[in-house]
Design a protein around this motif. Structure first.
Motif: not given
Length: 128
Positions: A27-28, A57-58, A112-115, A120-121
């Motif tokens: 969705s992002a 993402i682990l 939003s923190d995960l997105i 950023s990565v």
């Protein structure tokens, strides 16, 4: 290369969690591939042709190879790692950071923190 053309690996033994994260990233505008075990993810990295995600993402706690085990096996590859876990604690955080995790999020985490962490990565921004 834009974030939408880079793939993110999601490794979580709970299929529903992996699917939810996959949908969130999609969705992002972020391409993602979900794996239900550390072993399946590592096999994909060794396949011909190899899967080459921009980051992973682990889930920290999984049966078989844990997120920490996978993170250790990725050491020296330069593959950025974001750790997610339902089992927060100082020792878990310390292990994740010592292993080079660029972000650490506790389940349930703010979407939003995960997105933001993934972007950023993908954008090469330093960890905040």
């Amino acid at each position: 290369m834009s974030a939408s053309s880079q793939s993110v690996a999601i490794v979580d033994d709970e299929e529903s969690v992996g699917r939810a994260i996959w949908r969130l990233l999609k969705s992002a505008g972020i391409e993602a591939v979900a794996f239900t075990s550390g072993e399946a993810f590592l096999e994909a990295l060794q396949a011909t042709p190899p899967y080459q995600p921009a980051c992973v993402i682990l889930d920290f706690q999984m049966p078989g190879l844990s997120g920490l085990d996978v993170q250790q096996r990725l050491s020296g590859t330069g593959l950025p790692v974001i750790i997610i876990t339902a089992y927060d604690g100082p020792r878990v955080r310390e292990q994740a950071r010592a292993g080079g995790a660029l972000a650490y999020l506790c389940k349930p985490f703010d979407e939003s923190d995960l997105i933001d962490a993934v972007r950023s990565v993908l954008d090469g921004a330093p960890d905040a």
